[in-house]
Design a protein around this motif. Structure first.
Motif, PDB file in Angstrom:
ATOM      1  N   THR A 175     -14.170 -30.860 -18.588  1.00  0.00           N
ATOM      2  CA  THR A 175     -13.483 -30.026 -19.570  1.00  0.00           C
ATOM      3  C   THR A 175     -14.356 -29.785 -20.788  1.00  0.00           C
ATOM      4  O   THR A 175     -14.436 -28.662 -21.298  1.00  0.00           O
ATOM      5  CB  THR A 175     -12.162 -30.698 -20.003  1.00  0.00           C
ATOM      6  OG1 THR A 175     -11.362 -30.910 -18.841  1.00  0.00           O
ATOM      7  CG2 THR A 175     -11.403 -29.836 -20.991  1.00  0.00           C
ATOM      8  N   THR A 176     -15.032 -30.810 -21.267  1.00  0.00           N
ATOM      9  CA  THR A 176     -15.874 -30.626 -22.447  1.00  0.00           C
ATOM     10  C   THR A 176     -17.097 -29.780 -22.131  1.00  0.00           C
ATOM     11  O   THR A 176     -17.620 -29.100 -23.010  1.00  0.00           O
ATOM     12  CB  THR A 176     -16.316 -31.984 -23.031  1.00  0.00           C
ATOM     13  OG1 THR A 176     -16.978 -32.735 -22.020  1.00  0.00           O
ATOM     14  CG2 THR A 176     -15.120 -32.743 -23.559  1.00  0.00           C
ATOM     15  N   ARG A 177     -17.588 -29.774 -20.906  1.00  0.00           N
ATOM     16  CA  ARG A 177     -18.724 -28.918 -20.541  1.00  0.00           C
ATOM     17  C   ARG A 177     -18.330 -27.450 -20.583  1.00  0.00           C
ATOM     18  O   ARG A 177     -19.115 -26.602 -20.974  1.00  0.00           O
ATOM     19  CB  ARG A 177     -19.240 -29.245 -19.135  1.00  0.00           C
ATOM     20  CG  ARG A 177     -19.828 -30.610 -18.931  1.00  0.00           C
ATOM     21  CD  ARG A 177     -21.080 -30.806 -19.760  1.00  0.00           C
ATOM     22  NE  ARG A 177     -20.725 -31.625 -20.932  1.00  0.00           N
ATOM     23  CZ  ARG A 177     -21.455 -31.740 -22.019  1.00  0.00           C
ATOM     24  NH1 ARG A 177     -22.577 -31.116 -22.147  1.00  0.00           N
ATOM     25  NH2 ARG A 177     -21.051 -32.503 -22.992  1.00  0.00           N
ATOM     26  N   PHE A 178     -17.104 -27.121 -20.175  1.00  0.00           N
ATOM     27  CA  PHE A 178     -16.645 -25.729 -20.157  1.00  0.00           C
ATOM     28  C   PHE A 178     -16.082 -25.279 -21.486  1.00  0.00           C
ATOM     29  O   PHE A 178     -15.828 -24.106 -21.687  1.00  0.00           O
ATOM     30  CB  PHE A 178     -15.599 -25.520 -19.063  1.00  0.00           C
ATOM     31  CG  PHE A 178     -16.177 -25.469 -17.685  1.00  0.00           C
ATOM     32  CD1 PHE A 178     -17.014 -24.436 -17.309  1.00  0.00           C
ATOM     33  CD2 PHE A 178     -15.891 -26.455 -16.749  1.00  0.00           C
ATOM     34  CE1 PHE A 178     -17.551 -24.378 -16.040  1.00  0.00           C
ATOM     35  CE2 PHE A 178     -16.416 -26.412 -15.485  1.00  0.00           C
ATOM     36  CZ  PHE A 178     -17.255 -25.365 -15.123  1.00  0.00           C
ATOM     37  N   ASN A 179     -15.864 -26.204 -22.409  1.00  0.00           N
ATOM     38  CA  ASN A 179     -15.194 -25.870 -23.662  1.00  0.00           C
ATOM     39  C   ASN A 179     -16.168 -25.903 -24.843  1.00  0.00           C
ATOM     40  O   ASN A 179     -15.784 -26.216 -25.956  1.00  0.00           O
ATOM     41  CB  ASN A 179     -14.039 -26.859 -23.906  1.00  0.00           C
ATOM     42  CG  ASN A 179     -13.054 -26.336 -24.910  1.00  0.00           C
ATOM     43  OD1 ASN A 179     -13.018 -25.146 -25.178  1.00  0.00           O
ATOM     44  ND2 ASN A 179     -12.285 -27.234 -25.502  1.00  0.00           N
ATOM     45  N   ARG A 180     -17.409 -25.599 -24.625  1.00  0.00           N
ATOM     46  CA  ARG A 180     -18.408 -25.593 -25.690  1.00  0.00           C
ATOM     47  C   ARG A 180     -18.250 -24.377 -26.585  1.00  0.00           C
ATOM     48  O   ARG A 180     -17.838 -23.310 -26.145  1.00  0.00           O
ATOM     49  CB  ARG A 180     -19.810 -25.552 -25.095  1.00  0.00           C
ATOM     50  CG  ARG A 180     -20.253 -26.826 -24.502  1.00  0.00           C
ATOM     51  CD  ARG A 180     -21.652 -26.642 -24.024  1.00  0.00           C
ATOM     52  NE  ARG A 180     -22.330 -27.908 -23.884  1.00  0.00           N
ATOM     53  CZ  ARG A 180     -23.537 -28.020 -23.423  1.00  0.00           C
ATOM     54  NH1 ARG A 180     -24.203 -26.955 -23.032  1.00  0.00           N
ATOM     55  NH2 ARG A 180     -24.099 -29.193 -23.318  1.00  0.00           N
ATOM     56  N   ASP A 181     -18.601 -24.570 -27.822  1.00  0.00           N
ATOM     57  CA  ASP A 181     -18.682 -23.426 -28.728  1.00  0.00           C
ATOM     58  C   ASP A 181     -19.985 -22.676 -28.423  1.00  0.00           C
ATOM     59  O   ASP A 181     -21.018 -23.308 -28.270  1.00  0.00           O
ATOM     60  CB  ASP A 181     -18.674 -23.870 -30.186  1.00  0.00           C
ATOM     61  CG  ASP A 181     -17.327 -24.396 -30.602  1.00  0.00           C
ATOM     62  OD1 ASP A 181     -17.288 -25.218 -31.537  1.00  0.00           O
ATOM     63  OD2 ASP A 181     -16.313 -23.979 -30.023  1.00  0.00           O
ATOM     64  N   ARG A 182     -19.891 -21.376 -28.389  1.00  0.00           N
ATOM     65  CA  ARG A 182     -21.095 -20.616 -28.005  1.00  0.00           C
ATOM     66  C   ARG A 182     -21.800 -20.057 -29.206  1.00  0.00           C
ATOM     67  O   ARG A 182     -21.346 -19.815 -30.223  1.00  0.00           O
ATOM     68  CB  ARG A 182     -20.711 -19.494 -27.065  1.00  0.00           C
ATOM     69  CG  ARG A 182     -20.173 -20.100 -25.802  1.00  0.00           C
ATOM     70  CD  ARG A 182     -19.692 -19.050 -24.856  1.00  0.00           C
ATOM     71  NE  ARG A 182     -18.992 -19.768 -23.778  1.00  0.00           N
ATOM     72  CZ  ARG A 182     -18.349 -19.171 -22.847  1.00  0.00           C
ATOM     73  NH1 ARG A 182     -18.279 -17.886 -22.796  1.00  0.00           N
ATOM     74  NH2 ARG A 182     -17.759 -19.872 -21.902  1.00  0.00           N
TER      75      ARG A 182
END
Length: 53
Positions: free
Chosen positions: A46-53
């Protein structure tokens, strides 16, 4: 077969009376650590897909 006898049969089947009721169960430590590891893996994904870009 009446409803009462069918329900009584299902209750005895659910209790495990057919094989004496004794069976080997999973280790609680194995189950707990497996669940904990799965939750950590899901948190990491979940944290890998929820990064700020």
């Amino acid at each position: 077969m009446s409803l009462h006898s069918a329900a009584a049969h299902l209750v005895t089947l659910a209790e495990g009376a057919e094989n004496g009721g004794n069976h080997d169960s999973l280790s609680p430590y194995l189950t707990g650590f497996g669940a904990f590891g799965t939750l950590l893996l899901l948190l990491w994904i979940t944290t890998r897909f929820n990064r700020d870009r």
